[in-house]
Design a protein around this motif. Structure first.
Motif, PDB file in Angstrom:
ATOM      1  N   ARG A 199      -8.893 -53.149 -75.718  1.00 50.56           N
ATOM      2  CA  ARG A 199      -8.982 -54.496 -75.136  1.00 50.56           C
ATOM      3  C   ARG A 199      -8.323 -55.527 -76.048  1.00 50.56           C
ATOM      4  NH1 ARG A 199     -15.037 -53.701 -72.866  1.00 50.56           N
ATOM      5  NH2 ARG A 199     -14.450 -52.847 -70.839  1.00 50.56           N
ATOM      6  N   ASP A 200      -8.516 -55.380 -77.350  1.00 54.23           N
ATOM      7  CA  ASP A 200      -7.860 -56.282 -78.296  1.00 54.23           C
ATOM      8  C   ASP A 200      -6.340 -56.137 -78.207  1.00 54.23           C
ATOM      9  OD1 ASP A 200     -10.323 -57.198 -79.185  1.00 54.23           O
ATOM     10  OD2 ASP A 200     -10.317 -55.985 -81.020  1.00 54.23           O
ATOM     11  N   SER A 201      -5.879 -54.906 -78.094  1.00 57.08           N
ATOM     12  CA  SER A 201      -4.442 -54.657 -77.985  1.00 57.08           C
ATOM     13  C   SER A 201      -3.876 -55.260 -76.708  1.00 57.08           C
ATOM     14  CB  SER A 201      -4.150 -53.156 -78.008  1.00 57.08           C
ATOM     15  OG  SER A 201      -4.499 -52.598 -79.242  1.00 57.08           O
ATOM     16  N   ILE A 202      -4.602 -55.138 -75.607  1.00 57.98           N
ATOM     17  CA  ILE A 202      -4.147 -55.705 -74.336  1.00 57.98           C
ATOM     18  C   ILE A 202      -3.964 -57.217 -74.478  1.00 57.98           C
ATOM     19  CG2 ILE A 202      -4.842 -56.211 -71.952  1.00 57.98           C
ATOM     20  CD1 ILE A 202      -6.151 -53.391 -71.942  1.00 57.98           C
ATOM     21  N   THR A 203      -4.929 -57.867 -75.108  1.00 56.82           N
ATOM     22  CA  THR A 203      -4.855 -59.311 -75.318  1.00 56.82           C
ATOM     23  C   THR A 203      -3.623 -59.681 -76.147  1.00 56.82           C
ATOM     24  OG1 THR A 203      -7.262 -59.441 -75.249  1.00 56.82           O
ATOM     25  CG2 THR A 203      -6.115 -61.311 -76.209  1.00 56.82           C
ATOM     26  N   GLN A 204      -3.396 -58.938 -77.214  1.00 55.01           N
ATOM     27  CA  GLN A 204      -2.256 -59.221 -78.085  1.00 55.01           C
ATOM     28  C   GLN A 204      -0.931 -58.948 -77.374  1.00 55.01           C
ATOM     29  OE1 GLN A 204      -2.900 -57.028 -81.702  1.00 55.01           O
ATOM     30  NE2 GLN A 204      -4.730 -58.195 -82.221  1.00 55.01           N
ATOM     31  N   TYR A 205      -0.849 -57.844 -76.629  1.00 52.57           N
ATOM     32  CA  TYR A 205       0.385 -57.530 -75.909  1.00 52.57           C
ATOM     33  C   TYR A 205       0.662 -58.558 -74.817  1.00 52.57           C
ATOM     34  CZ  TYR A 205       0.587 -52.931 -78.167  1.00 52.57           C
ATOM     35  OH  TYR A 205       0.672 -51.912 -79.081  1.00 52.57           O
ATOM     36  N   ALA A 206      -0.384 -58.989 -74.135  1.00 54.72           N
ATOM     37  CA  ALA A 206      -0.206 -59.990 -73.083  1.00 54.72           C
ATOM     38  C   ALA A 206       0.287 -61.313 -73.683  1.00 54.72           C
ATOM     39  CB  ALA A 206      -1.507 -60.198 -72.321  1.00 54.72           C
ATOM     40  N   ALA A 207      -0.258 -61.675 -74.840  1.00 50.91           N
ATOM     41  CA  ALA A 207       0.169 -62.910 -75.508  1.00 50.91           C
ATOM     42  C   ALA A 207       1.634 -62.820 -75.941  1.00 50.91           C
ATOM     43  CB  ALA A 207      -0.717 -63.195 -76.714  1.00 50.91           C
ATOM     44  N   ALA A 208       2.076 -61.612 -76.280  1.00 48.40           N
ATOM     45  CA  ALA A 208       3.461 -61.408 -76.709  1.00 48.40           C
ATOM     46  C   ALA A 208       4.384 -61.107 -75.524  1.00 48.40           C
ATOM     47  CB  ALA A 208       3.528 -60.283 -77.726  1.00 48.40           C
ATOM     48  N   ARG A 209       3.815 -61.156 -74.322  1.00 43.06           N
ATOM     49  CA  ARG A 209       4.554 -60.879 -73.077  1.00 43.06           C
ATOM     50  C   ARG A 209       5.156 -59.468 -73.066  1.00 43.06           C
ATOM     51  NH1 ARG A 209       7.003 -66.818 -72.686  1.00 43.06           N
ATOM     52  NH2 ARG A 209       5.152 -67.779 -71.785  1.00 43.06           N
ATOM     53  N   ARG A 210       4.384 -58.526 -73.550  1.00 46.16           N
ATOM     54  CA  ARG A 210       4.785 -57.118 -73.526  1.00 46.16           C
ATOM     55  C   ARG A 210       3.901 -56.388 -72.525  1.00 46.16           C
ATOM     56  NH1 ARG A 210       8.012 -54.627 -77.343  1.00 46.16           N
ATOM     57  NH2 ARG A 210       7.937 -53.096 -75.666  1.00 46.16           N
ATOM     58  N   GLU A 211       4.103 -56.682 -71.252  1.00 47.10           N
ATOM     59  CA  GLU A 211       3.280 -56.102 -70.194  1.00 47.10           C
ATOM     60  C   GLU A 211       3.429 -54.589 -70.117  1.00 47.10           C
ATOM     61  OE1 GLU A 211       0.792 -57.382 -68.340  1.00 47.10           O
ATOM     62  OE2 GLU A 211       1.087 -59.137 -69.605  1.00 47.10           O
ATOM     63  N   ASP A 212       4.592 -54.066 -70.505  1.00 44.78           N
ATOM     64  CA  ASP A 212       4.775 -52.616 -70.493  1.00 44.78           C
ATOM     65  C   ASP A 212       3.772 -51.941 -71.428  1.00 44.78           C
ATOM     66  OD1 ASP A 212       6.176 -53.941 -72.566  1.00 44.78           O
ATOM     67  OD2 ASP A 212       7.467 -52.187 -72.907  1.00 44.78           O
ATOM     68  N   LEU A 213       3.603 -52.489 -72.619  1.00 47.69           N
ATOM     69  CA  LEU A 213       2.638 -51.932 -73.571  1.00 47.69           C
ATOM     70  C   LEU A 213       1.202 -52.223 -73.152  1.00 47.69           C
ATOM     71  CD1 LEU A 213       4.466 -52.848 -76.900  1.00 47.69           C
ATOM     72  CD2 LEU A 213       4.388 -50.623 -75.757  1.00 47.69           C
ATOM     73  N   ALA A 214       0.979 -53.391 -72.574  1.00 50.91           N
ATOM     74  CA  ALA A 214      -0.361 -53.732 -72.093  1.00 50.91           C
ATOM     75  C   ALA A 214      -0.786 -52.785 -70.977  1.00 50.91           C
ATOM     76  CB  ALA A 214      -0.402 -55.178 -71.613  1.00 50.91           C
ATOM     77  N   ASP A 215       0.152 -52.391 -70.115  1.00 52.52           N
ATOM     78  CA  ASP A 215      -0.165 -51.459 -69.028  1.00 52.52           C
ATOM     79  C   ASP A 215      -0.573 -50.089 -69.562  1.00 52.52           C
ATOM     80  OD1 ASP A 215       0.306 -53.389 -67.115  1.00 52.52           O
ATOM     81  OD2 ASP A 215       2.370 -52.725 -66.705  1.00 52.52           O
ATOM     82  N   VAL A 216       0.068 -49.646 -70.627  1.00 49.83           N
ATOM     83  CA  VAL A 216      -0.304 -48.376 -71.259  1.00 49.83           C
ATOM     84  C   VAL A 216      -1.737 -48.459 -71.771  1.00 49.83           C
ATOM     85  CG1 VAL A 216       0.167 -46.839 -73.222  1.00 49.83           C
ATOM     86  CG2 VAL A 216       2.066 -47.756 -71.873  1.00 49.83           C
ATOM     87  N   GLU A 217      -2.055 -49.567 -72.425  1.00 49.61           N
ATOM     88  CA  GLU A 217      -3.411 -49.762 -72.955  1.00 49.61           C
ATOM     89  C   GLU A 217      -4.434 -49.843 -71.811  1.00 49.61           C
ATOM     90  OE1 GLU A 217      -4.328 -49.796 -76.256  1.00 49.61           O
ATOM     91  OE2 GLU A 217      -2.261 -49.429 -76.824  1.00 49.61           O
ATOM     92  N   ARG A 218      -4.068 -50.490 -70.723  1.00 48.45           N
ATOM     93  CA  ARG A 218      -4.979 -50.586 -69.563  1.00 48.45           C
ATOM     94  C   ARG A 218      -5.288 -49.206 -69.001  1.00 48.45           C
ATOM     95  NH1 ARG A 218      -1.516 -55.127 -68.295  1.00 48.45           N
ATOM     96  NH2 ARG A 218      -2.641 -57.023 -68.867  1.00 48.45           N
ATOM     97  N   PHE A 219      -4.276 -48.352 -68.946  1.00 49.41           N
ATOM     98  CA  PHE A 219      -4.508 -46.986 -68.470  1.00 49.41           C
ATOM     99  C   PHE A 219      -5.464 -46.263 -69.412  1.00 49.41           C
ATOM    100  CE2 PHE A 219      -3.559 -42.437 -68.435  1.00 49.41           C
ATOM    101  CZ  PHE A 219      -3.853 -42.149 -67.113  1.00 49.41           C
TER     102      PHE A 219
END
Length: 147
Positions: free
Chosen positions: A60-80
């Motif tokens: 969840r922390d990683s998703i927040t950081q990736y979203a803030a950096a506009r890296r939705e591709d990485l955030a999607d991996v974390e969400r999975f």
């Protein structure tokens, strides 16, 4: 046991050729094994839940950081990964259930001030581990004891 279920799911994912799910399950088993080696113990279900809860918080922390950096591709991996980890956690508590447990813990400890927070957490942690975000539980306790 929960650990056995995760191992069985790993075998199923291998047979199905689901490489993405298999990778997440291997991460889970590696984290469990690491804790067992570090502490020289065999983890029971409650301890495996602690490991899963920690992994969930990290994701969840990683998703927040990736979203803030506009890296939705990485955030999607974390969400999975979050969805796979949540599969092994018990059903989440509703807000009403959490409030009832919190009220009972405060009543049983006689907590009235912030310095009693540790007593309340000691009672609540085993009941809500893996079923609620411990950070949110901590915030709720602070709100109750501050008022």
């Amino acid at each position: 046991m929960l650990k056995q279920q995760i191992q069985d799911d790993m075998k199923t994912a291998m047979k199905a050729g689901d490489k993405v799910r298999l990778g997440v399950i291997r991460l889970i088993l590696a984290a469990v094994k690491q804790r067992e080696v570090d502490e020289r113990i065999e983890l029971d279900d409650a301890q495996v839940l602690v490991v899963l809860d920690k992994m969930l918080k990290q994701r969840r922390d990683s998703i927040t950081q990736y979203a803030a950096a506009r890296r939705e591709d990485l955030a999607d991996v974390e969400r999975f990964e979050v969805t796979v980890i949540q599969h092994y956690l018990p059903t989440a508590l509703t807000e009403a259930e959490l409030t009832a447990l919190l009220d009972a813990a405060i009543a049983s400890t006689g907590a009235t001030a912030m310095n009693d927070m540790g007593k309340v957490m000691a009672i609540l942690r085993p009941q809500v581990q893996g079923r609620a975000d411990m950070g949110a539980v901590s915030t709720l306790i602070k709100q109750r004891l501050a008022s």
